[in-house]
Design a protein around this motif. Structure first.
Motif: not given
Lengths: 251, 621
Positions: A29-34, A206-210, A188-194, A185-186
């Motif tokens: 899993i790469e940095f910033g993935e969800f 699950a549909s919020y994941c990438k 935090i992932n998008k804006e803070h690259h979590q 969750f989405e």
């Protein structure tokens, strides 16, 4: 850059009758993935999450988080690793009843002996992101499930961990609260690259994941990526799940 | 939030969990402090060494028991928090921090309980000292500020909390904490028991009881430890094996088991009893110890004090082996002067035996009738009248073989009658003869081994120990005479049994409070899972009335079971006591066990009410 690299991970249970919960799983899993992890009951999702969160030890195989292999760590090193590199969100929140919402959130900083004024600063930043500022002085029994889960997420990310692990975070929530939690969750992932890994039954969540990794009988069954439209991705997930023979409607 | 604050809040905001633990530590600290305060009291005076030793011994027993109690309670309470610990683990708490947290929490409770205990001890110190004065027959003790006692109590309880923190932290295993996190919550396995071991437990218990029945004063020291070991081991086996076995038998009886709510409570108890065998065992042993201790000391107290008149009918007795008349006259004069000085009106009996030498060289004591009649007046038995050649045989009931007297100083006599009657200071049987005949006995018939006895009866003997004390001061070292005072013996025994009784009440209270705390903790721990269980039962149509019945039976059995076994133990132990020491235990045993039962029943209703409220609230929620 790989944030997480899992190679040939296996986990066996039992002594006389061996039950293989995970069988030679590899992915990265790469940095910033969800990333979502889905699969029917008994497929090995929870085992995988337990291995990643260092709660359990693999039978064979390796895990690398930010270049560190947590399996090799012991004692205080392991505690510090969990404290700084991992954040964990549970299905049943696991907030401490004796603390207020705000105190629950800053607990990881307390354990790390961060000065109180810095704790306060971090707390307000995080509380703002998760929209729990008005709850900080309340006790855990005074807030709703959705608010409790938002508190748990705040606690999990206050240390800016390399990896956020979530185990069925919407499992105990009604659909409205679940939607708010997933949007957070989405965000935090998008804006803070979590970088986030979430295990779930729920195709809506699950549909919020990438990206979704499907597991069946301890091995990777399929992997799909979101094209951008959540509606479309939801449909894709449903399709895979029906092929997988698992429950399409989640919990 | 700092780490210390975190640990503080864990305790302060978790009052319900620590309530019973705190209360019992607090009561123990109060008692421990009060006893220390008394032991170190500057005006206490010097005690006989055995009293000092038993005071000290009781304090040590109480302390050792407290270590066990605090350790057990805190490990039970920690078990309930495993999930919380799991969360902390995931958040990255280090082992060192975890130990620090447990240590701070233990410290907070123990320090708070100790300080509260010392303050309460100080507030009630006057009352405590008065009780002690009364039981130990001391002159009044003034209040003093017990710096040393405060210091000792604080140090003891701090050490206790450090020690217990250390041990509990060893017992909390990371593995067990993590098991809860892994979400693989396996149902607890079916209780296992072994039929032979269950039967062996019962056989061992009965053997122990039988042994105690055959115990005698001579072999007591040797077998008491064996009996104790047998009873303690069998008690454990009864709870861990036998009771489980009995419930399994009930389960196998389908007609009984599958009859309305029986199914629920029988299957609940099946698991509960196995899970709580250790607690049952501890409760039974501590309750038995409390009942036996207080029952035994109360028995001795009652028996000794009521038997004093029988054992010592005469208030003051003096006898001497010195043959010179001036020697005894001197000491007797001293005693009489003292009696006058302290305004005791008294009657003196000068006892004079003559020992007649028989043909076979044996000696038969004779007494003149006027002296005997003085005894008869003082001790309320029949007066004798005798003619010249008549004698009356007085047979000591304890020592009934007596030789026959045919002649006195060459004159033939006939025995008018035999009376069974014991006189103070006379262990053998003897004859009473007419005064003139007695005076006429020539010295050649009489053994020279003559010694004098003087007896004094006063109007009110209760303060006459003063005379004994002054006599002891003056003539204490002379080994030729023996001066006994009923009042002094009474005071000494009262003080000795008072000490024992006081200490057994002291230990019993600590045991009893600890038992109560164990039970409270148990229900507190089970509350969460029971709430879920009853909610599920409610959903499938079990009514609240039925639940009330189930809960009452379950809680009732949990209370009753240790009480029944403890009652058996105590009854057998007190029965053995009655047999060995020939004391009457019935009344004391009834009172002590009755009080115990009443307290248990009251406690049962409180816990039951509390529990039903919690469940009811949860059902309607």
């Amino acid at each position: 850059m790989d944030m997480l690299k899992v190679s040939h991970l296996s986990k066996n249970y039992g002594k006389e009758v061996i039950y293989q919960a995970l069988n030679q799983i590899s992915f990265s899993i790469e940095f910033g993935e969800f990333v979502g992890v889905m699969g029917p009951s008994g497929s090995g999702k929870t085992t995988l999450l337990n291995l990643l969160s260092t709660v359990d030890q693999p039978t064979t195989g390796d895990i690398e988080i930010k270049g560190i292999n947590p399996i090799q760590l012991k004692g205080d090193e392991l505690a510090h690793f969990r404290r700084r590199e991992l954040g964990f969100v549970f299905q049943d929140f696991n907030l401490l009843d004796t603390l207020t919402i705000g105190e629950n959130v800053v607990l990881p900083l307390t354990l790390d002996s961060i000065p109180v004024n810095e704790q306060e600063k971090e707390l307000y930043t995080i509380a703002n992101i998760l929209r729990i500022e008005h709850l900080l002085n309340k006790r855990t029994y005074e807030v709703s499930g959705g608010e409790a889960q938002r508190t748990a997420i705040a606690r999990a990310i206050i240390r800016r961990p390399s990896l956020l692990l979530a185990d069925e975070p919407t499992g105990n929530l009604d659909s409205k609260a679940a939607r708010i939690v997933m949007e957070l969750f989405e965000k935090i992932n998008k804006e803070h690259h979590q970088t986030t890994i979430m295990v779930t039954h729920d195709p809506v969540a699950a549909s919020y994941c990438k990206r979704i990794i499907f597991i069946k009988d301890g091995a990777i069954y399929n992997e799909i990526y979101s094209g951008g439209s959540r509606q479309q991705f939801y449909q894709q997930i449903i399709d895979v799940l029906s092929l997988l023979g698992g429950e399409a409607n989640g919990v | 939030m700092e780490f210390k604050q975190f640990a503080f809040r864990n305790v302060l905001r978790n009052g319900k969990a620590y309530f019973a633990y705190f209360i019992s530590t607090f009561v123990s600290a109060t008692l421990f402090f009060s006893l220390t305060m008394f032991i170190l009291h500057p005006d206490k005076g010097t005690f006989k060494s055995y009293i000092n030793l038993s005071l000290f011994g009781a304090e040590i027993i109480a302390y050792l028991f407290l270590i066990l109690f605090v350790f057990y309670s805190s490990s039970v309470l920690l078990k309930k928090r495993y999930k919380e610990f799991g969360t902390l683990y995931i958040l990255g708490i280090s082992r060192k921090q975890f130990l620090k947290m447990i240590y701070i929490e233990n410290m907070i409770i123990n320090v708070a309980a100790t300080i509260a205990g010392i303050i309460t001890g100080l507030v009630f110190s006057k009352l405590f000292l008065e009780i002690i004065e009364k039981l130990l027959r001391l002159s009044s003790l003034p209040f003093y500020f017990p710096i040393r006692a405060i210091f000792i109590t604080i140090v003891c309880f701090l050490l206790l909390s450090i020690f217990v923190s250390l041990i509990t932290s060893i017992f909390v295993k990371e593995k067990d904490i993590l098991r809860l996190l892994k979400a693989t919550n396996a149902p607890s396995p079916t209780p296992k028991f072994s039929k032979p071991i269950a039967v062996f437990g019962i056989v061992l218990l009965i053997t122990g009881y039988v042994f105690s029945y055959f115990a005698k004063t001579e072999n007591l020291e040797k077998i008491i430890l064996i009996i104790l070991a047998m009873v303690v081991i069998s008690t454990y086996l009864i709870f861990s094996q036998f009771v489980v076995f009995v419930i399994a038998l009930i389960k196998n009886n389908r007609n009984l088991y599958l009859k309305n709510t029986n199914l629920i409570w029988v299957s609940n108890l099946f698991y509960r009893i196995r899970d709580n065998a250790k607690m049952f065992f501890i409760i039974t042993i501590t309750s038995s110890a409390a009942v036996i201790l207080s029952g035994a000391s109360y028995t001795f107290w009652l028996n000794t004090l009521s038997g004093i008149e029988e054992r010592y009918p005469i208030d003051l007795t003096y006898e001497t082996y010195d043959k010179t008349a001036s020697f005894s006259a001197n000491e007797v004069q001293f005693i009489e002067d003292l009696l006058k000085k302290h305004h005791h009106s008294y009657k003196k009996i000068v006892v004079d035996y003559k020992y007649l030498i028989q043909e076979d060289k044996s000696e038969i004591p004779v007494m003149k009738s006027s002296v005997y009649n003085q005894f008869a007046k003082a001790l309320n038995f029949n007066l004798l009248t005798l003619k010249d050649n008549e004698v009356i045989q007085i047979i000591n009931p304890e020592n009934p073989n007596a030789s026959i007297l045919n002649s006195v100083a060459g004159k033939p006599v006939h025995v008018k009658e035999s009376i069974s009657q014991s006189l103070p200071l006379q262990n053998n049987s003897f004859y009473v003869v007419e005064d003139e005949l007695f005076e006429d006995i020539e010295n050649k018939y009489v053994s020279p081994s003559k010694y004098a006895q003087y007896l004094f009866n006063t109007k009110d003997w209760s303060k006459t120990y003063v005379i004994y004390d002054e006599y002891e001061k003056k003539f204490g070292n002379n080994s030729k005479s023996l001066f006994l005072s009923k009042s002094h013996i009474f005071e000494t025994e009262k003080r000795a049994y008072g000490t024992i009784m006081f200490l057994s009440i002291f230990l019993s209270i600590i045991f009893f409070v600890a038992t109560g705390s164990f039970i409270y903790n148990k229900y507190y721990i089970d509350e969460e899972s029971d709430k879920q269980k009853y909610k599920q039962l409610y959903k499938i149509g079990v009514t609240f009335e039925e639940m009330k019945k189930i809960i009452s039976i379950e809680i009732g059995v949990m209370f009753l079971l240790p009480y029944i076994v403890a009652t058996f133990h105590s009854a057998v132990a007190l029965g053995a006591l009655q047999k060995i020491f020939k004391v009457e235990v019935g009344a004391a045993a009834m009172i002590v066990m009755g009080i115990f039962l009443l307290l248990q029943i009251a406690y049962f209703f409180i816990i039951r009410l509390n529990y039903l409220n919690v469940i009811k609230k949860h059902l309607t929620f």
